[in-house]
Write a protein that holds these residues in place. Structure first.
Motif, PDB file in Angstrom:
ATOM      1  N   UNK A 175       4.314  33.612   9.112  1.00  0.00           N
ATOM      2  CA  UNK A 175       5.323  32.744   8.511  1.00  0.00           C
ATOM      3  C   UNK A 175       5.105  32.618   7.006  1.00  0.00           C
ATOM      4  N   UNK A 176       3.867  32.482   6.581  1.00  0.00           N
ATOM      5  CA  UNK A 176       3.570  32.375   5.148  1.00  0.00           C
ATOM      6  C   UNK A 176       3.986  33.649   4.416  1.00  0.00           C
ATOM      7  N   UNK A 213      -0.852  34.621   3.094  1.00  0.00           N
ATOM      8  CA  UNK A 213      -1.461  34.564   4.425  1.00  0.00           C
ATOM      9  C   UNK A 213      -2.888  34.029   4.352  1.00  0.00           C
ATOM     10  N   UNK A 214      -3.619  34.432   3.335  1.00  0.00           N
ATOM     11  CA  UNK A 214      -4.990  33.968   3.158  1.00  0.00           C
ATOM     12  C   UNK A 214      -5.003  32.469   2.859  1.00  0.00           C
ATOM     13  N   UNK A 215      -4.043  32.026   2.051  1.00  0.00           N
ATOM     14  CA  UNK A 215      -3.987  30.621   1.660  1.00  0.00           C
ATOM     15  C   UNK A 215      -3.739  29.679   2.836  1.00  0.00           C
ATOM     16  N   UNK A 216      -2.948  30.113   3.822  1.00  0.00           N
ATOM     17  CA  UNK A 216      -2.595  29.203   4.919  1.00  0.00           C
ATOM     18  C   UNK A 216      -3.490  29.317   6.143  1.00  0.00           C
ATOM     19  N   UNK A 217      -4.351  30.301   6.184  1.00  0.00           N
ATOM     20  CA  UNK A 217      -5.194  30.492   7.369  1.00  0.00           C
ATOM     21  C   UNK A 217      -6.179  29.332   7.505  1.00  0.00           C
ATOM     22  N   UNK A 236      -9.926  33.154   8.824  1.00  0.00           N
ATOM     23  CA  UNK A 236     -10.084  34.409   9.557  1.00  0.00           C
ATOM     24  C   UNK A 236      -9.679  35.623   8.725  1.00  0.00           C
ATOM     25  N   UNK A 237      -8.945  35.404   7.646  1.00  0.00           N
ATOM     26  CA  UNK A 237      -8.498  36.539   6.826  1.00  0.00           C
ATOM     27  C   UNK A 237      -8.850  36.314   5.366  1.00  0.00           C
ATOM     28  N   UNK A 238      -9.121  37.435   4.701  1.00  0.00           N
ATOM     29  CA  UNK A 238      -9.444  37.367   3.279  1.00  0.00           C
ATOM     30  C   UNK A 238      -9.164  38.720   2.648  1.00  0.00           C
ATOM     31  N   UNK A 239      -9.134  38.729   1.341  1.00  0.00           N
ATOM     32  CA  UNK A 239      -8.966  39.976   0.609  1.00  0.00           C
ATOM     33  C   UNK A 239     -10.333  40.619   0.451  1.00  0.00           C
ATOM     34  N   UNK A 240     -10.390  41.914   0.702  1.00  0.00           N
ATOM     35  CA  UNK A 240     -11.638  42.676   0.544  1.00  0.00           C
ATOM     36  C   UNK A 240     -11.292  44.029  -0.056  1.00  0.00           C
ATOM     37  N   UNK A 241     -12.300  44.730  -0.509  1.00  0.00           N
ATOM     38  CA  UNK A 241     -12.103  46.121  -0.901  1.00  0.00           C
ATOM     39  C   UNK A 241     -12.888  46.986   0.084  1.00  0.00           C
TER      40      UNK A 241
END
Length: 157
Positions: free
Chosen positions: A21-22, A132-136, A140-145
């Motif tokens: 939704x985000x 999506x990261x902000x609302x989790x 459970x989710x994050x930005x990675x390389x």
């Protein structure tokens, strides 16, 4: 520079769909709260999948050797810095990128009276980063390389 993407921890994901939704709200230019009541069609660039009792969002992995980039006959998908970008305005909706994505992370969605390809864009347009990261609520989710991802995978083994 290694590519960035969203990485999910299925041990933390509860399948609440807030990330979907985000994402849809951010790409429609509306707030997360407004997405609950809008009558406009919303399209998320991620989707939560459930496999063997575990849930996690599935979205573009911004592959370092992205097959969608090489197969797009119109050149509207390109590697830019540490991400793979899709120019939705120039997309003709042929669907070749959808067919070759190894993650199933591209979709054809109706926009402005035509089908266009869409995928996670890491919310390039937001200074705050991926919605999506902000609302989790479970982190459970994050930005990675890819360097971080490979380290996480090695730690699991």
């Amino acid at each position: 520079m290694r590519h960035r993407f969203i990485v999910a921890d299925s041990r933390k994901c509860i399948g609440c769909l807030s990330c979907e939704l985000a994402c849809a709200a951010a790409n429609a230019g509306i707030s997360f709260e407004e997405a609950y009541t809008t009558k406009r069609p919303l399209f998320s660039r991620n989707r939560v999948v459930k496999i063997e009792g575990k849930t996690a969002p599935l979205q573009c992995m911004h592959c370092e050797d992205a097959p969608c980039v090489s197969v797009c006959p119109h050149g509207v998908i390109e590697t830019t810095g540490d991400t793979v970008r899709l120019n939705e305005e120039a997309c003709v909706g042929c669907g070749t990128c959808v067919l070759v994505c190894p993650y199933g992370a591209l979709a054809l969605n109706p926009q402005k009276g035509r089908l266009i390809a869409q995928k996670c864009n890491l919310c390039f347009h937001l200074s705050t980063g991926p919605s999506c990261v902000q609302v989790c609520t479970t982190d459970a989710i994050r930005v990675a390389d890819y360097d971080t991802f490979e380290t996480l995978q090695a730690d699991k083994g």
